[in-house]
Scaffold this motif. Sequence first.
Motif, short mmCIF file in Angstrom:
data_model
loop_
_atom_site.label_atom_id
_atom_site.label_comp_id
_atom_site.label_asym_id
_atom_site.label_seq_id
_atom_site.Cartn_x
_atom_site.Cartn_y
_atom_site.Cartn_z
N GLN A 1 0.81 -1.26 -0.02
CA GLN A 1 0.09 0.05 0.14
C GLN A 1 0.94 1.12 0.03
OE1 GLN A 1 -3.70 0.84 0.07
NE2 GLN A 1 -2.38 2.44 -0.58
N PHE B 1 -3.99 -1.69 -2.95
CA PHE B 1 -4.76 -0.84 -2.51
C PHE B 1 -5.59 -1.38 -1.34
CE2 PHE B 1 -3.83 3.79 -3.85
CZ PHE B 1 -3.15 3.45 -4.62
N LYS C 1 -8.81 0.72 0.93
CA LYS C 1 -10.27 0.04 0.73
C LYS C 1 -10.86 -0.44 1.94
CE LYS C 1 -9.43 -1.56 -3.94
NZ LYS C 1 -8.94 -2.73 -4.94
N LEU D 1 -10.93 3.40 -7.77
CA LEU D 1 -9.72 2.50 -7.55
C LEU D 1 -10.11 1.12 -8.34
CD1 LEU D 1 -9.06 2.93 -3.88
CD2 LEU D 1 -7.39 3.44 -5.82
N MET E 1 -6.90 -1.01 -9.49
CA MET E 1 -5.68 -0.98 -8.52
C MET E 1 -6.16 -1.84 -7.21
SD MET E 1 -4.78 3.13 -8.82
CE MET E 1 -3.22 3.29 -8.48
#
Lengths: 174, 185
Positions: free
Chosen positions: B41, B47, B51, B180, B185
């Motif tokens: 991250q 990610f 999240k 995202l 991602m």
Amino acid sequence: MVFTYLTAPLWSPYVAGAGVGVMAVLSFLLADRPLGCSTAFVKTSGMIERAVRGEKVMEHPYYRKYVPQIDGAWMVVVGIVVGAFLSAMLSGVFALAWVPPLWGETFGYDPAVRVLAALTGGFLLGFGARWAGGCTSGHGISGTLQLSVNSIIAAVFFFIGGIATAMAIYGFPF
Amino acid sequence: MLTALHKNARAQLLIGLLIGTGFGFFLQKGGVTTYDVIVGQLLLQDFTVVKLMLSAVVVGMVGFYLLKGRELAQVHCKNVTLGSVAIGGLIFGAGFAVLGYCPGTVAGAVGQGWLDALVGGVVGMVLGAGVFARLYPRLAGGVLSRGEYEVRTVPEVLGVNEWVVVGGVVVLILAVLYLLEVLGM
């Protein structure tokens, strides 16, 4: 059906995050406290100092603020260890290991080197969390969900410092 | 407010343990109790952490403001104090990247069997927090209180109904999460 879900090695981060959000709400409802972790570590250092140096530690200004004792906030961290253990056991991913793969590929698999780095990082983390008055859960989640401007700024600086340092260690991807 | 329960020290031990157990369970299931995911991250390659955190904020924020409206919860916020959160935040961030866990996920990593988290991370954190406690009397009147502003929550700053802000932040976070996903991602 429920059991296959409990034994799945990984959940969607959205589902897991929603679960964390429910725990944060329960903490406000049942304990009147943001769900945080970093005070437990300073309480522990206070309890160790108290065992070594005696009762005068209790008069220290910081330990009057964060009394070195086992309380609800301290038990949260014990609970995290228990909860992660249960989850890892249910999905069969519990394993004792010293060196994470990404670290090992870059810096080798000597446990002593990794532990030394982890000690240094842990020191900065414990020191910085108390300087900032909270951590990724206390400021990042519980503070942000209250819409605290101070906590949102803290979370931004956690990631600025973290991203800059991680890229200094592993190189910039761009 | 469940004041009687909040004052019951024995019940609080159990409540802390149970909330922590749920928290640790979700952190492990979410995959954030490993070094590789957290450093991934910070290197902006994975990610998962963002999240999970943003989902927790959406659910937590709606739940918290529902409780607050029924007077079952109160705001625990401090004034903006840049000397504390900006400088402390950068030190924390450096530790976050070097250790590869944060104070909650380090405990989760221990539960999952990571010995670097236990022998390095937890020990280092107790030492760092202890040294901070020692320095606190010298820092308290100085850098820790620099840059303090009478600013607490976003709805107070904007002077609007808190549900307007809650709704706006929910939409904003959902848009970020959607983006995202679209970007893969």
